[in-house]
Every structure is written in C-alpha cells, then in structure tokens.
Scaffold this motif. Structure first.
Motif, mmCIF file in Angstrom:
data_model
loop_
_atom_site.group_PDB
_atom_site.id
_atom_site.type_symbol
_atom_site.label_atom_id
_atom_site.label_comp_id
_atom_site.label_asym_id
_atom_site.label_seq_id
_atom_site.Cartn_x
_atom_site.Cartn_y
_atom_site.Cartn_z
ATOM 1 N N PHE A 1 38.605 40.793 37.924
ATOM 2 C CA PHE A 1 39.834 40.004 37.987
ATOM 3 C C PHE A 1 39.548 38.674 38.670
ATOM 4 O O PHE A 1 38.532 38.503 39.356
ATOM 5 C CB PHE A 1 40.935 40.751 38.756
ATOM 6 C CG PHE A 1 40.672 40.837 40.233
ATOM 7 C CD1 PHE A 1 41.114 39.855 41.104
ATOM 8 C CD2 PHE A 1 39.963 41.905 40.762
ATOM 9 C CE1 PHE A 1 40.864 39.920 42.462
ATOM 10 C CE2 PHE A 1 39.701 41.992 42.119
ATOM 11 C CZ PHE A 1 40.160 40.992 42.966
ATOM 12 N N VAL A 2 40.475 37.730 38.521
ATOM 13 C CA VAL A 2 40.496 36.496 39.297
ATOM 14 C C VAL A 2 41.904 36.323 39.855
ATOM 15 O O VAL A 2 42.888 36.743 39.224
ATOM 16 C CB VAL A 2 40.085 35.259 38.466
ATOM 17 C CG1 VAL A 2 38.619 35.322 38.088
ATOM 18 C CG2 VAL A 2 40.962 35.121 37.237
ATOM 19 N N LYS A 3 41.991 35.704 41.017
ATOM 20 C CA LYS A 3 43.284 35.507 41.664
ATOM 21 C C LYS A 3 43.350 34.112 42.261
ATOM 22 O O LYS A 3 42.399 33.661 42.918
ATOM 23 C CB LYS A 3 43.509 36.548 42.761
ATOM 24 C CG LYS A 3 44.829 36.376 43.529
ATOM 25 C CD LYS A 3 44.955 37.398 44.644
ATOM 26 C CE LYS A 3 46.207 37.172 45.476
ATOM 27 N NZ LYS A 3 46.318 38.125 46.607
ATOM 28 N N LEU A 4 44.464 33.434 42.055
ATOM 29 C CA LEU A 4 44.728 32.124 42.641
ATOM 30 C C LEU A 4 45.949 32.259 43.534
ATOM 31 O O LEU A 4 46.984 32.781 43.109
ATOM 32 C CB LEU A 4 44.981 31.086 41.545
ATOM 33 C CG LEU A 4 45.338 29.677 42.022
ATOM 34 C CD1 LEU A 4 44.177 29.036 42.767
ATOM 35 C CD2 LEU A 4 45.775 28.809 40.836
ATOM 36 N N ALA A 5 45.825 31.819 44.785
ATOM 37 C CA ALA A 5 46.925 31.941 45.744
ATOM 38 C C ALA A 5 47.083 30.647 46.523
ATOM 39 O O ALA A 5 46.108 29.917 46.759
ATOM 40 C CB ALA A 5 46.682 33.106 46.707
ATOM 41 N N ASN B 87 43.513 29.360 47.788
ATOM 42 C CA ASN B 87 42.406 30.300 47.709
ATOM 43 C C ASN B 87 42.228 30.768 46.277
ATOM 44 O O ASN B 87 43.212 31.083 45.594
ATOM 45 C CB ASN B 87 42.645 31.508 48.612
ATOM 46 C CG ASN B 87 41.588 32.598 48.448
ATOM 47 O OD1 ASN B 87 41.740 33.504 47.637
ATOM 48 N ND2 ASN B 87 40.514 32.479 49.199
ATOM 49 N N ILE B 88 40.983 30.814 45.827
ATOM 50 C CA ILE B 88 40.662 31.430 44.547
ATOM 51 C C ILE B 88 39.622 32.513 44.817
ATOM 52 O O ILE B 88 38.653 32.282 45.555
ATOM 53 C CB ILE B 88 40.165 30.418 43.502
ATOM 54 C CG1 ILE B 88 39.918 31.131 42.166
ATOM 55 C CG2 ILE B 88 38.931 29.662 43.964
ATOM 56 C CD1 ILE B 88 39.713 30.177 41.006
ATOM 57 N N SER B 89 39.844 33.688 44.279
ATOM 58 C CA SER B 89 38.970 34.820 44.559
ATOM 59 C C SER B 89 38.815 35.660 43.307
ATOM 60 O O SER B 89 39.551 35.501 42.327
ATOM 61 C CB SER B 89 39.541 35.677 45.699
ATOM 62 O OG SER B 89 40.811 36.206 45.339
ATOM 63 N N GLY B 90 37.851 36.559 43.347
ATOM 64 C CA GLY B 90 37.660 37.443 42.202
ATOM 65 C C GLY B 90 36.579 38.467 42.452
ATOM 66 O O GLY B 90 35.725 38.303 43.323
ATOM 67 N N ASN B 91 36.646 39.546 41.698
ATOM 68 C CA ASN B 91 35.644 40.601 41.705
ATOM 69 C C ASN B 91 35.144 40.827 40.292
ATOM 70 O O ASN B 91 35.886 40.619 39.314
ATOM 71 C CB ASN B 91 36.236 41.924 42.221
ATOM 72 C CG ASN B 91 36.619 41.881 43.682
ATOM 73 O OD1 ASN B 91 36.552 40.841 44.325
ATOM 74 N ND2 ASN B 91 37.032 43.017 44.206
ATOM 75 N N ALA B 92 33.901 41.275 40.176
ATOM 76 C CA ALA B 92 33.335 41.620 38.874
ATOM 77 C C ALA B 92 32.351 42.762 39.039
ATOM 78 O O ALA B 92 31.689 42.890 40.083
ATOM 79 C CB ALA B 92 32.637 40.411 38.240
ATOM 80 N N THR B 93 32.259 43.607 38.032
ATOM 81 C CA THR B 93 31.257 44.687 37.972
ATOM 82 C C THR B 93 30.394 44.441 36.742
ATOM 83 O O THR B 93 30.574 45.094 35.707
ATOM 84 C CB THR B 93 31.937 46.064 37.899
ATOM 85 O OG1 THR B 93 32.872 46.069 36.803
ATOM 86 C CG2 THR B 93 32.705 46.353 39.182
ATOM 87 N N PRO B 94 29.450 43.509 36.823
ATOM 88 C CA PRO B 94 28.696 43.080 35.648
ATOM 89 C C PRO B 94 27.635 44.057 35.182
ATOM 90 O O PRO B 94 27.105 43.912 34.078
ATOM 91 C CB PRO B 94 28.071 41.759 36.094
ATOM 92 C CG PRO B 94 27.955 41.886 37.581
ATOM 93 C CD PRO B 94 29.117 42.713 38.005
ATOM 94 N N TRP B 95 27.265 45.038 36.004
ATOM 95 C CA TRP B 95 26.268 46.030 35.612
ATOM 96 C C TRP B 95 26.616 47.357 36.285
ATOM 97 O O TRP B 95 27.474 47.423 37.173
ATOM 98 C CB TRP B 95 24.858 45.582 35.987
ATOM 99 C CG TRP B 95 24.682 45.326 37.451
ATOM 100 C CD1 TRP B 95 24.477 46.249 38.439
ATOM 101 C CD2 TRP B 95 24.729 44.053 38.101
ATOM 102 N NE1 TRP B 95 24.386 45.659 39.656
ATOM 103 C CE2 TRP B 95 24.536 44.302 39.496
ATOM 104 C CE3 TRP B 95 24.905 42.744 37.671
ATOM 105 C CZ2 TRP B 95 24.524 43.278 40.424
ATOM 106 C CZ3 TRP B 95 24.887 41.730 38.598
ATOM 107 C CH2 TRP B 95 24.692 41.996 39.955
ATOM 108 N N GLN B 96 25.956 48.409 35.868
ATOM 109 C CA GLN B 96 26.240 49.745 36.348
ATOM 110 C C GLN B 96 26.023 49.848 37.856
ATOM 111 O O GLN B 96 24.928 49.576 38.356
ATOM 112 C CB GLN B 96 25.340 50.765 35.638
ATOM 113 C CG GLN B 96 25.563 52.210 36.051
ATOM 114 C CD GLN B 96 26.934 52.729 35.642
ATOM 115 O OE1 GLN B 96 27.439 52.345 34.588
ATOM 116 N NE2 GLN B 96 27.523 53.573 36.458
ATOM 117 N N GLY B 97 27.071 50.202 38.563
ATOM 118 C CA GLY B 97 26.992 50.393 40.008
ATOM 119 C C GLY B 97 27.024 49.124 40.824
ATOM 120 O O GLY B 97 27.002 49.192 42.053
#
Length: 341
Positions: free
Chosen positions: A192-196, A215-225
């Motif tokens: 996800f990405v988030k802008l606050a 603030n701009i933030s985000g998480n990603a799971t680009p590979w296994q684990g």
C-alpha cells in the motif's frame, strides 16, 4: 443484561475471548483480552541512554564514555477489545495500556476509543502517523525520522474499495488549537501507499503561528518472506510530532523538518526473522547547542520457537549533530523475551 455463553480458551491462544449475548433482542458482544509480558535487557556501550534510546535526542558531545546495563519490564502491555453487531455495522472498542508511565513503572493509557460506521472517537494513533510503516524493533523507541503521536480525536473514514479516505480533528498538546488531519491510503496486491497531512496552530511570542506537515509512507512485500517499509516526512512546526520530539518554533518562525525512515525485514523460516532500519531527521534552524540532525541504525533478529514466545536481539547505533557542528554518538545492544497472550 449479558449472559456468558462461551468459556475462556487456553492461554496458548493469541487472545482470550468470550462471547456474551444480551437478552430481549440485545446484540451479541465478543470481548478479547490480550497483551504480553516483556523483559528488556540493555547494555549501553558508551553512555546511558535510559529505558529507550530517547536519550540520544539530548546526548551532549563529550559525554564521558562508560558502559552501563539495566533490565526492565515496563513495555509489558494489557488490553481489551470488544465487537458488537449493530445496524451501522460492527461497533468496536479498545482500551490498552503499558507501564511506561511516571518515568517507568506506572500504568499508562495508550488507547481508549470506540469505532462504528467509519466514525472513531477517543484516543489512539494520530491520523497523521504512518503506524503501518513503523519498523518493528526490540527497542521501544524505534528509528529517527518518523512521526509518532497518540491523541484524543474524532475521525471519520470512508472506504472506496482499494482507496480509504480519512479526516480527523485531534488534541494538540503543543498547539494552541485542535489539529486537523487528512489521509488517503491506497492498497494493492503486495502492499500500500499512504499520503497524510496535518495542519496546526502554535503559540508564538507574538501570537499564533501556522504549522503543517506532510507524510508519504508505504509497505511492500516484493519477494517471499520479505517486507520493505518506507516513510518520508516534511513540514514546518512539527518537531514535537516526531519520534524523538523537538522544538516547533524558533521565535515566531515554524522550524522546518525533513525526515525519512527505511526498513527491510526477511523471514528466514517460520521461526527466524532478521531486519534493518535506518532513520534520519534534519532540522532547519536552532541555537548552537540544539539538534541539527539525528541518525539511527537498528539491526534486529527475532526467534519465535512457539507461537506466543519471542526472543529478540538488536544492535543500535545513533548520532546527534548540533548546529555548532559537534556530534555525540552512542551504541546499544538490547535483547528481549516476550510472552504474548
């Protein structure tokens, strides 16, 4: 009136839950009790930073180098959640505290709020804070460069599929009035990405001073684990909203701040996870002995031999730079044992 119709499960479960059903058509309510006991073992290589690495923010250059060690259980936590079916959808409540109050040892309120139909009222994380992108560390403080605030607030959120919009009015301890926030979060398959943003007014020597933050933030799971977390913050007059705190004003001028945090974690298997987090914050103005920048590095490993038991170990390095170009640095090794229920 409520009647107990479900017994407590074994403590090996992540939460203990009971179901109560009201008579005469009253809705059912599910109640969960959760928390953990945590022991922190701390070894400061060169100077005593305190219960967390918060002391780095005021560490003076030339402080005598001396190793210290301590142990505490103040991060231990206790909380309650409830869910009740209503015509507006699930009504959820949460009350949670830990023992960092009174400088350590006193019970302290963390969360106390209710939420139904997109409306939230009470105390919890600020809508401006990127809580989902806050790196997991053994140290309770975490890396420099990220907003951190729990506030009393009234918030409304609206979900549009993958896009969630939210706005709030929040108590502002450092401001002259209530703060106003808005945020947009967009989720996708592997993150996800988030802008606050936040708008606040501060008390200056000559009157109110406007301040803001983005603030701009985000998480990603680009590979296994693997997980990547990132956060970037900029604004004027938001020092007190950042994780190590700080001044908001220089006279009648809102102090500019720019900061970022980047973290990566890798699950090696079901029991072992390793991670690294880097944080940096730059401050635009201040006196000769005020903080110009803060930089932290966390290197972390977690081992969970059982679902509810986690051992952690972490190396932390931090540096504070002052406006007179002098620096102060510190290193810490911290380990922990945590039992969840």
């Amino acid at each position: 009136m409520f009647t107990l119709i479900h017994k407590w499960p074994q403590l090996a479960c992540a939460t203990a839950a009971l179901l109560v059903a009201g008579t005469a058509g009253q809705a059912e309510t599910t109640i969960e009790v959760y928390g953990y006991g945590k022991l922190d073992l701390i070894y400061d290589v060169d100077t005593d930073l305190g219960l967390t690495i918060f002391g780095l923010g005021s560490l003076e250059p030339g402080t005598d180098s001396e190793s210290t060690s301590q142990a505490h259980a103040f991060q231990s936590r206790l909380g309650f959640r409830s869910t009740t079916d209503t015509a507006w959808g699930p009504l959820k409540t949460q009350v949670e505290g830990d023992f960092f109050g009174n400088g350590g040892g006193g019970f302290r309120l963390r969360h106390a709020y209710g939420e139904v139909g997109g409306l939230l009222a009470g105390q919890t994380w600020s809508n401006f804070m990127p809580i989902e992108s806050y790196p997991t560390t053994v140290d309770f403080q975490g890396p420099a460069g990220i907003p951190f605030a729990r506030t009393a607030q009234l918030r409304y959120s609206h979900d549009l599929g993958g896009l969630n919009l939210s706005a709030s009015v929040e108590d502002d301890d450092g401001g002259a009035h209530l703060a106003v926030t808005a945020a947009a979060r967009y989720g996708f398959d592997n993150g996800f990405v988030k802008l606050a943003g936040i708008s606040r007014q501060l008390d200056g020597p000559s009157g109110n001073v406007d301040a803001y933050g983005v603030n701009i933030s985000g998480n990603a799971t680009p590979w296994q684990g693997g997980t990547i977390q990132a956060s970037y913050t900029m604004g004027e007059g938001i020092g007190s909203l950042m994780v190590f705190g700080g001044d908001d004003l220089d006279g009648d001028t809102a102090i500019e701040t720019e900061a970022y945090t980047l973290a990566i974690a890798q699950a090696l298997n079901d029991q072992f996870t390793i991670g690294a987090a880097y944080g940096f914050r730059d401050i635009d103005s201040g006196g000769a002995t005020d903080t110009e920048s803060l930089e932290t590095v966390h290197l972390t490993a977690f081992y969970s031999p059982l679902e509810n038991v986690t051992f952690g170990v972490e190396y932390i390095s931090g540096e504070r730079t002052l406006f007179n170009d002098s620096t102060a640095s510190a290193d810490r090794i911290q380990s922990s044992v945590q039992f969840n229920f």
